[in-house]
Motif scaffolding. Structure first.
Motif, PDB file in Angstrom:
ATOM      1  N   LYS A 391      10.100 -16.119 -23.037  1.00 61.11           N
ATOM      2  CA  LYS A 391       8.995 -16.068 -22.087  1.00 61.11           C
ATOM      3  C   LYS A 391       9.483 -16.306 -20.658  1.00 61.11           C
ATOM      4  O   LYS A 391       8.942 -15.759 -19.706  1.00 61.11           O
ATOM      5  CB  LYS A 391       7.948 -17.111 -22.472  1.00 61.11           C
ATOM      6  N   SER A 392      10.510 -17.139 -20.513  1.00 57.16           N
ATOM      7  CA  SER A 392      11.057 -17.433 -19.180  1.00 57.16           C
ATOM      8  C   SER A 392      12.463 -17.988 -19.335  1.00 57.16           C
ATOM      9  O   SER A 392      12.831 -18.486 -20.400  1.00 57.16           O
ATOM     10  CB  SER A 392      10.175 -18.462 -18.448  1.00 57.16           C
ATOM     11  N   TRP A 393      13.243 -17.893 -18.258  1.00 54.55           N
ATOM     12  CA  TRP A 393      14.570 -18.502 -18.296  1.00 54.55           C
ATOM     13  C   TRP A 393      15.026 -18.870 -16.899  1.00 54.55           C
ATOM     14  O   TRP A 393      14.608 -18.281 -15.897  1.00 54.55           O
ATOM     15  CB  TRP A 393      15.593 -17.582 -18.963  1.00 54.55           C
ATOM     16  N   PHE A 404      15.008 -22.514 -21.054  1.00 58.95           N
ATOM     17  CA  PHE A 404      14.358 -21.323 -21.576  1.00 58.95           C
ATOM     18  C   PHE A 404      12.968 -21.688 -22.076  1.00 58.95           C
ATOM     19  O   PHE A 404      12.752 -22.779 -22.617  1.00 58.95           O
ATOM     20  CB  PHE A 404      15.154 -20.726 -22.742  1.00 58.95           C
ATOM     21  N   GLY A 405      12.033 -20.764 -21.895  1.00 57.48           N
ATOM     22  CA  GLY A 405      10.718 -20.894 -22.487  1.00 57.48           C
ATOM     23  C   GLY A 405      10.495 -19.763 -23.463  1.00 57.48           C
ATOM     24  O   GLY A 405      11.027 -18.663 -23.294  1.00 57.48           O
ATOM     25  N   VAL A 406       9.707 -20.004 -24.516  1.00 59.01           N
ATOM     26  CA  VAL A 406       9.459 -18.978 -25.523  1.00 59.01           C
ATOM     27  C   VAL A 406       7.962 -18.738 -25.662  1.00 59.01           C
ATOM     28  O   VAL A 406       7.138 -19.569 -25.285  1.00 59.01           O
ATOM     29  CB  VAL A 406      10.062 -19.364 -26.892  1.00 59.01           C
ATOM     30  N   GLU A 407       7.617 -17.579 -26.213  1.00 58.74           N
ATOM     31  CA  GLU A 407       6.215 -17.225 -26.369  1.00 58.74           C
ATOM     32  C   GLU A 407       5.505 -18.095 -27.405  1.00 58.74           C
ATOM     33  O   GLU A 407       4.340 -18.455 -27.229  1.00 58.74           O
ATOM     34  CB  GLU A 407       6.091 -15.748 -26.777  1.00 58.74           C
ATOM     35  N   MET A 408       6.198 -18.437 -28.480  1.00 58.41           N
ATOM     36  CA  MET A 408       5.543 -19.180 -29.562  1.00 58.41           C
ATOM     37  C   MET A 408       6.551 -20.074 -30.269  1.00 58.41           C
ATOM     38  O   MET A 408       7.719 -19.698 -30.432  1.00 58.41           O
ATOM     39  CB  MET A 408       4.917 -18.206 -30.564  1.00 58.41           C
ATOM     40  N   ALA A 424       6.341 -23.688 -25.265  1.00 60.70           N
ATOM     41  CA  ALA A 424       7.548 -24.412 -25.660  1.00 60.70           C
ATOM     42  C   ALA A 424       8.702 -24.065 -24.737  1.00 60.70           C
ATOM     43  O   ALA A 424       8.926 -22.897 -24.399  1.00 60.70           O
ATOM     44  CB  ALA A 424       7.908 -24.077 -27.099  1.00 60.70           C
ATOM     45  N   THR A 425       9.455 -25.070 -24.337  1.00 60.64           N
ATOM     46  CA  THR A 425      10.667 -24.877 -23.538  1.00 60.64           C
ATOM     47  C   THR A 425      11.784 -25.734 -24.126  1.00 60.64           C
ATOM     48  O   THR A 425      11.527 -26.718 -24.819  1.00 60.64           O
ATOM     49  CB  THR A 425      10.467 -25.277 -22.070  1.00 60.64           C
ATOM     50  N   TYR A 426      13.001 -25.350 -23.860  1.00 59.87           N
ATOM     51  CA  TYR A 426      14.141 -26.196 -24.244  1.00 59.87           C
ATOM     52  C   TYR A 426      15.204 -26.097 -23.159  1.00 59.87           C
ATOM     53  O   TYR A 426      15.290 -25.096 -22.433  1.00 59.87           O
ATOM     54  CB  TYR A 426      14.701 -25.802 -25.618  1.00 59.87           C
TER      55      TYR A 426
END
Length: 485
Positions: A391-393, A404-408, A424-426
């Motif tokens: 979703k983002s980085w 990084f972010g993810v859609e789900m 969610a991000t990590y």
């Protein structure tokens, strides 16, 4: 093509250059986009031209033109020589090229169905059907379905006797569905097979057909709607499993870019930054990741978006170990950077058009498959998260600290997938993150994911790269708000 290339080559050689190569290129691209049940656009473009690159007095000269005429070939060759002569006036170490025997041959992308020969109405209808499947789900606000395919025909000739002709295809498509909360204006999106453009490969129309876009339309739409009411992803140090597309992007950003030798040497510092993988680390002892982490740069993988016969310096496509059992072992190199560290080019130079100077670009930088199956890996995880599609980085200019972010995200409890989370991000630091990897999937879970829009250079060039990847597990990763892992 050949008459023009030979005229330019001969014209440059008359000025005493030590090396010259000529590339003549024609790229045809077509695209279709459907949005909210309507055909938004059908595009078709053709770009053709040629360039001359010369080495004179240890300096490069480069010039190009869209006029495919013999007289223009001579003019452009002379201009390239003038630029090289002027560049040589600037003090600096002269350019040296790694050795290369004369290359002769041709290469064409293997394909079953030429996408340009598939009727337009058939391709449009496929996207309309996928779009309708997404819009059939109540609560969906925005839908998008697109495809793009291109054919690049190019001829490379050099003063070393190389003569190479290639016809390269790349084909891709994607769908996405967005749901909007009218009260909060929150937007949640789900994509398939990948986000940010499309999933693409060097293949024919069969590549798009295999995606089965219509089948997945309702599923991703339902997931987008569900995300609006899903709880926020919790924070803390957790075990995470990245799905294939997210692992591929992780490889691209934190593995592919830092191994570009021009970046390592500082040539790209002013535009996109440097790299933490300085040349002193190429000593056979620097630990990049855990023992299960094996990375390669392989331009020979069937269907990979970074697959070809020869690069744009005429160097044959090849496979290079990058990380072997966690130990850093190699760079992406060109003929003029490899000698600076006592090596030879491994065929990683490409240009995105006839009017662009070729530079080091990723081929198929891949995380080699492991022994796990995804279902078994989830079952083996007591407590954690399964993170799906980017979703983002964000990553720093040395490719160390990233987020990084993810859609789900899916909760994993006692070896089973549970409830979904949104936003969610990590975060992590590249060597520590890859050092925490303890399992990599393989078999049918391993796919070559395409990145069709990687930018680099000044002016920026957009290149198509591939990344073989499968779901992988990482321990003690910072999820959500917190310090770097």
């Amino acid at each position: 093509m050949r008459d023009l290339a030979m005229r330019a080559l001969n014209a440059a050689q008359q000025h005493g250059v030590s090396y010259v190569d000529v590339r003549v290129m024609e790229r045809t691209t077509e695209g279709i986009e459907v949005r909210n049940g309507r055909v938004e656009g059908v595009s078709s473009t053709i770009s053709s031209g040629f360039n001359v690159r010369v080495l004179l007095n240890g300096a490069w000269g480069f010039a190009s033109s869209a006029r495919l005429e013999l007289a223009e070939a001579e003019r452009v060759a002379q201009l390239a020589v003038q630029i090289a002569r002027a560049s040589a006036l600037v003090a600096g170490e002269g350019v040296r090229l790694s050795p290369l025997t004369a290359q002769k041959g041709s290469y064409s992308t293997p394909l079953q169905r030429d996408p340009f020969q598939v009727p337009l109405n058939q391709k449009v209808q496929l996207l309309l059907d996928a779009d309708a499947a997404m819009r059939s789900v109540k609560g969906i606000t925005l839908t998008n379905a697109n495809m793009e395919y291109s054919r690049e025909h190019k001829l490379f000739i050099s003063s070393e006797g190389s003569e190479i002709e290639q016809v390269l295809y790349d084909t891709g498509a994607a769908i996405s569905a967005s749901a909007v909360d009218t009260e909060s204006s929150e937007i949640q999106t789900r994509s398939y097979p990948n986000s940010f453009g499309r999933q693409a490969g060097t293949s024919g129309y069969e590549f798009i057909e295999a995606m089965d876009l219509v089948k997945h339309g309702a599923r991703i739409a339902e997931e987008a709607v569900s995300l609006l009411t899903a709880p926020q992803c919790p924070s803390g140090l957790m075990t995470i499993i990245l799905d294939g597309p997210q692992t591929a992007l992780q490889v691209h950003e934190s593995c592919g870019h830092p191994i570009e030798l021009d970046r390592v040497l500082g040539y790209e510092a002013g535009f996109v930054g440097k790299s933490f993988l300085t040349t002193d680390k190429l000593n056979g002892q620097y630990r990049y990741g855990s023992d299960v982490v094996n990375l390669t740069a392989d331009a020979t993988i069937p269907g990979g978006l970074g697959t070809f016969g020869w690069d744009d310096e005429g160097v044959p496509a090849q496979r290079t170990p990058i990380v072997s059992r966690g130990i850093f072992s190699g760079y992406l190199m060109s003929r003029d950077t490899a000698p600076l560290i006592g090596l030879s080019s491994n065929g990683c130079v490409r240009a995105d058009g006839w009017n662009r100077l070729p530079m080091i670009r990723m081929t198929n930088v891949s995380l080699e498959p492991g022994a796990w199956k995804l279902a078994d890996l989830i079952a083996d995880t007591e407590d954690g998260l399964y993170l799906s599609i980017n979703k983002s980085w964000s990553i720093d200019d040395r490719r160390l600290n990233f987020q990084f972010g993810v859609e789900m995200a899916y909760e994993i409890k006692h070896g089973q997938l549970g409830q979904i989370y949104k936003n969610a991000t990590y975060t992590g630091i590249t060597p520590q993150f890859w050092g925490s990897c303890d399992a990599v999937c393989g078999g049918s879970d391993w796919t070559v994911w395409g990145t069709p829009n990687c930018g680099k250079g000044e002016p920026m060039q957009v290149m198509r790269t591939g990344h073989g990847a499968a779901p992988a597990r990482f321990r003690n990763v910072q999820v959500g708000v917190g310090r770097w892992s």
